[in-house]
Write a protein that holds these residues in place. Structure first.
Motif, PDB file in Angstrom:
ATOM      1  N   ALA A 155       0.736  -1.027   0.035  1.00 57.14           N
ATOM      2  CA  ALA A 155       0.068   0.156   0.083  1.00 57.14           C
ATOM      3  C   ALA A 155       0.759   1.292   0.061  1.00 57.14           C
ATOM      4  N   MET A 156       1.607   1.377  -1.006  1.00 54.69           N
ATOM      5  CA  MET A 156       2.502   2.838  -1.245  1.00 54.69           C
ATOM      6  C   MET A 156       2.464   3.011  -2.919  1.00 54.69           C
ATOM      7  N   SER A 157       2.973   4.168  -3.080  1.00 58.34           N
ATOM      8  CA  SER A 157       2.819   4.525  -4.373  1.00 58.34           C
ATOM      9  C   SER A 157       4.400   4.581  -5.228  1.00 58.34           C
ATOM     10  N   ALA A 158       4.590   3.983  -6.054  1.00 54.02           N
ATOM     11  CA  ALA A 158       5.850   4.068  -6.839  1.00 54.02           C
ATOM     12  C   ALA A 158       6.161   5.447  -7.168  1.00 54.02           C
ATOM     13  N   ASN A 159       5.017   6.237  -7.412  1.00 52.85           N
ATOM     14  CA  ASN A 159       5.040   7.573  -8.039  1.00 52.85           C
ATOM     15  C   ASN A 159       5.503   8.594  -6.991  1.00 52.85           C
ATOM     16  N   VAL A 186       9.195   8.114  -1.222  1.00 51.14           N
ATOM     17  CA  VAL A 186       9.387   6.637  -1.403  1.00 51.14           C
ATOM     18  C   VAL A 186      10.731   6.502  -2.205  1.00 51.14           C
ATOM     19  N   VAL A 187      10.710   6.951  -3.415  1.00 52.04           N
ATOM     20  CA  VAL A 187      11.677   6.664  -4.342  1.00 52.04           C
ATOM     21  C   VAL A 187      13.088   7.209  -3.874  1.00 52.04           C
ATOM     22  N   VAL A 218      27.728  -6.445  -2.170  1.00 54.00           N
ATOM     23  CA  VAL A 218      26.996  -6.912  -2.905  1.00 54.00           C
ATOM     24  C   VAL A 218      25.536  -6.578  -2.061  1.00 54.00           C
ATOM     25  N   VAL A 219      24.523  -5.905  -2.687  1.00 53.47           N
ATOM     26  CA  VAL A 219      23.311  -5.726  -2.173  1.00 53.47           C
ATOM     27  C   VAL A 219      22.283  -6.457  -2.981  1.00 53.47           C
ATOM     28  N   ILE A 220      21.578  -7.597  -2.522  1.00 51.29           N
ATOM     29  CA  ILE A 220      20.649  -8.306  -3.152  1.00 51.29           C
ATOM     30  C   ILE A 220      19.021  -7.674  -2.625  1.00 51.29           C
ATOM     31  N   VAL A 221      18.297  -7.397  -3.534  1.00 53.53           N
ATOM     32  CA  VAL A 221      16.915  -7.016  -3.216  1.00 53.53           C
ATOM     33  C   VAL A 221      15.854  -7.962  -3.881  1.00 53.53           C
ATOM     34  N   ASP A 222      15.163  -8.691  -3.053  1.00 52.78           N
ATOM     35  CA  ASP A 222      14.416  -9.429  -3.166  1.00 52.78           C
ATOM     36  C   ASP A 222      12.955  -8.852  -3.600  1.00 52.78           C
ATOM     37  N   LEU A 223      12.552  -8.782  -4.631  1.00 49.49           N
ATOM     38  CA  LEU A 223      11.124  -7.976  -4.834  1.00 49.49           C
ATOM     39  C   LEU A 223      10.096  -9.016  -5.297  1.00 49.49           C
ATOM     40  N   SER A 224       8.895  -8.361  -4.727  1.00 43.09           N
ATOM     41  CA  SER A 224       7.673  -8.995  -5.038  1.00 43.09           C
ATOM     42  C   SER A 224       7.481  -9.716  -6.419  1.00 43.09           C
ATOM     43  N   ALA A 225       6.817 -10.462  -6.595  1.00 43.09           N
ATOM     44  CA  ALA A 225       6.605 -11.171  -7.885  1.00 43.09           C
ATOM     45  C   ALA A 225       5.878 -10.263  -8.704  1.00 43.09           C
ATOM     46  N   GLY A 226       6.060 -10.300 -10.096  1.00 43.07           N
ATOM     47  CA  GLY A 226       5.235  -9.743 -11.191  1.00 43.07           C
ATOM     48  C   GLY A 226       5.603  -8.103 -11.388  1.00 43.07           C
ATOM     49  N   ARG A 227       4.856  -7.548 -12.042  1.00 41.97           N
ATOM     50  CA  ARG A 227       5.190  -6.089 -12.286  1.00 41.97           C
ATOM     51  C   ARG A 227       4.535  -5.106 -11.074  1.00 41.97           C
ATOM     52  N   SER A 228       5.239  -5.409  -9.938  1.00 46.21           N
ATOM     53  CA  SER A 228       5.045  -4.934  -8.731  1.00 46.21           C
ATOM     54  C   SER A 228       5.234  -3.404  -8.256  1.00 46.21           C
ATOM     55  N   VAL A 229       4.632  -3.095  -7.499  1.00 47.17           N
ATOM     56  CA  VAL A 229       5.130  -1.764  -6.998  1.00 47.17           C
ATOM     57  C   VAL A 229       6.707  -1.747  -6.632  1.00 47.17           C
ATOM     58  N   ALA A 230       7.294  -2.951  -5.912  1.00 47.63           N
ATOM     59  CA  ALA A 230       8.541  -2.818  -5.654  1.00 47.63           C
ATOM     60  C   ALA A 230       9.435  -2.818  -6.945  1.00 47.63           C
ATOM     61  N   MET A 231       9.112  -3.622  -7.777  1.00 43.27           N
ATOM     62  CA  MET A 231       9.842  -3.430  -9.150  1.00 43.27           C
ATOM     63  C   MET A 231       9.878  -1.996  -9.668  1.00 43.27           C
ATOM     64  N   GLN A 232       8.700  -1.094  -9.676  1.00 41.01           N
ATOM     65  CA  GLN A 232       8.707   0.169 -10.414  1.00 41.01           C
ATOM     66  C   GLN A 232       9.645   0.921  -9.441  1.00 41.01           C
ATOM     67  N   ILE A 233       9.242   0.799  -7.914  1.00 40.75           N
ATOM     68  CA  ILE A 233      10.220   1.714  -7.093  1.00 40.75           C
ATOM     69  C   ILE A 233      11.851   1.657  -7.423  1.00 40.75           C
ATOM     70  N   ALA A 234      12.073   0.283  -7.478  1.00 38.22           N
ATOM     71  CA  ALA A 234      13.577  -0.141  -7.687  1.00 38.22           C
ATOM     72  C   ALA A 234      14.026   0.612  -9.173  1.00 38.22           C
ATOM     73  N   LEU A 235      13.236   0.471 -10.172  1.00 40.64           N
ATOM     74  CA  LEU A 235      13.313   1.105 -11.330  1.00 40.64           C
ATOM     75  C   LEU A 235      13.783   2.824 -11.411  1.00 40.64           C
ATOM     76  N   GLU A 236      12.801   3.408 -10.458  1.00 41.19           N
ATOM     77  CA  GLU A 236      12.926   4.561 -10.430  1.00 41.19           C
ATOM     78  C   GLU A 236      13.879   4.924  -9.503  1.00 41.19           C
ATOM     79  N   ALA A 237      14.299   4.254  -8.340  1.00 38.56           N
ATOM     80  CA  ALA A 237      15.229   4.547  -7.800  1.00 38.56           C
ATOM     81  C   ALA A 237      16.667   4.628  -8.303  1.00 38.56           C
TER      82      ALA A 237
END
Length: 306
Positions: free
Chosen positions: A110-114, A118-119, A135-154
């Motif tokens: 329940a957060m916005s990648a926009n 947050v970014v 090395v920093v490993i970030v395990d994201l939620s599956a699919g086209r998730s908010v977590a993936m969007q935040i990662a790309l933005e950041a």
């Protein structure tokens, strides 16, 4: 190196493989931080057998709370000193540091990648950890998730021009999983299209993406030699999957590696220790696969354009 672990489907073995990858990196003397960005199901603590955070942290100091601005001190847990597993805890002086940053139990997405705040918090966290760990490993939620969007933005090139950011896309060795992995990278709202919208050069981003095949059944010459309809069918299906992987650009050139079917992990998701192999519980091929993933991830020759 900042590494995002993602998959389009659940049940790919993404989290358990990533945890074992982090563990094998640490054994190579490579200090590693593991971030549980699977906000809907933050169970990395269970994989590392840390009872206090097996479903995420309840202290309000998890990654979900941090990104939402509810805390400024995200929890960091030394895996070897905090695990409930004796064989892993006994290795506390062995190898590089291995630290878990857990998510919040029941945190959800329940957060916005926009949300620029947050970014920004995500970017600041990654930069801080990148300066401390190799090395920093970030395990994201599956699919086209908010977590993936935040990662790309950041991690946009504009904001992180000199950082080594890589993506691992996990999939099982089935037709449906190949299709899902191809769609996550090359499809609508996939990694490449979303990345281009954020200012990534598509060729550069594609060069930073590698695939990991998990729980791959072993198809050997023995199957061919045994004859019979089942053996013929297995060989035919394996060849068809290899052709499909090449067609979908998931073939050998884009592959980080693969892991075999491991009975231990079918029954219990955990870190596979050398002690498990020595005791005859786990297969040596599984440990060798995790070691090879760690070696190739750290090898700069892996990250060239394909």
């Amino acid at each position: 190196m900042i590494v995002f672990a993602t998959s389009d489907k659940g049940g790919t073995g993404r989290s358990v493989t990533s945890c074992n990858l982090a563990y094998r990196l640490s054994l190579r003397g490579i200090s590693t931080a593991y971030l549980d960005f699977d906000f809907g199901s933050p169970t990395a603590g269970a994989l590392f057998e840390i009872g206090s955070v097996e479903r995420g942290t309840q202290t309000g100091n998890g990654l979900h709370s941090y990104l939402r601005g509810h805390n400024s001190l995200h929890q960091r847990i030394d895996v070897r000193t905090s695990t409930n597993r004796d064989a892993l805890r006994s290795q506390r002086s062995r190898g590089g540091k291995l630290v878990l940053l857990p998510g919040d139990e029941g945190g959800g997405e329940a957060m916005s990648a926009n949300d620029p705040k947050v970014v920004r918090r995500c970017r600041e966290l990654l930069l801080d950890l990148d300066s401390t760990f190799k090395v920093v490993i970030v395990d994201l939620s599956a699919g086209r998730s908010v977590a993936m969007q935040i990662a790309l933005e950041a991690t946009r090139p504009l904001d992180m021009p000199d950082k080594e950011v890589c993506w691992l896309v996990y999939h099982r060795w089935t037709r449906q999983h190949l299709m899902a992995a191809q769609g996550l990278v090359h499809g609508p709202k996939g990694l490449l299209k979303t990345g281009v919208e954020l200012g990534y050069v598509p060729e550069d981003l594609l060069a930073r993406i590698r695939f990991v095949r998990t729980a791959v059944p072993r198809v050997t010459d023995e199957h061919a030699a045994s004859g019979g309809p089942q053996a013929a069918w297995l060989l035919k299906q394996n060849d068809a999957l290899r052709s499909l992987a090449a067609e979908y650009r998931l073939g050998a050139g884009a592959l980080l590696g693969e892991t075999p079917v491991e009975p231990v992990l079918q029954w219990r998701e955990q870190i596979v220790l050398d002690a498990d192999v020595n005791a005859g519980i786990a297969n040596r091929a599984t440990v060798e696969a995790f070691e090879e993933l760690a070696r190739r991830l750290w090898d700069r020759a892996t990250w060239v354009r394909v």
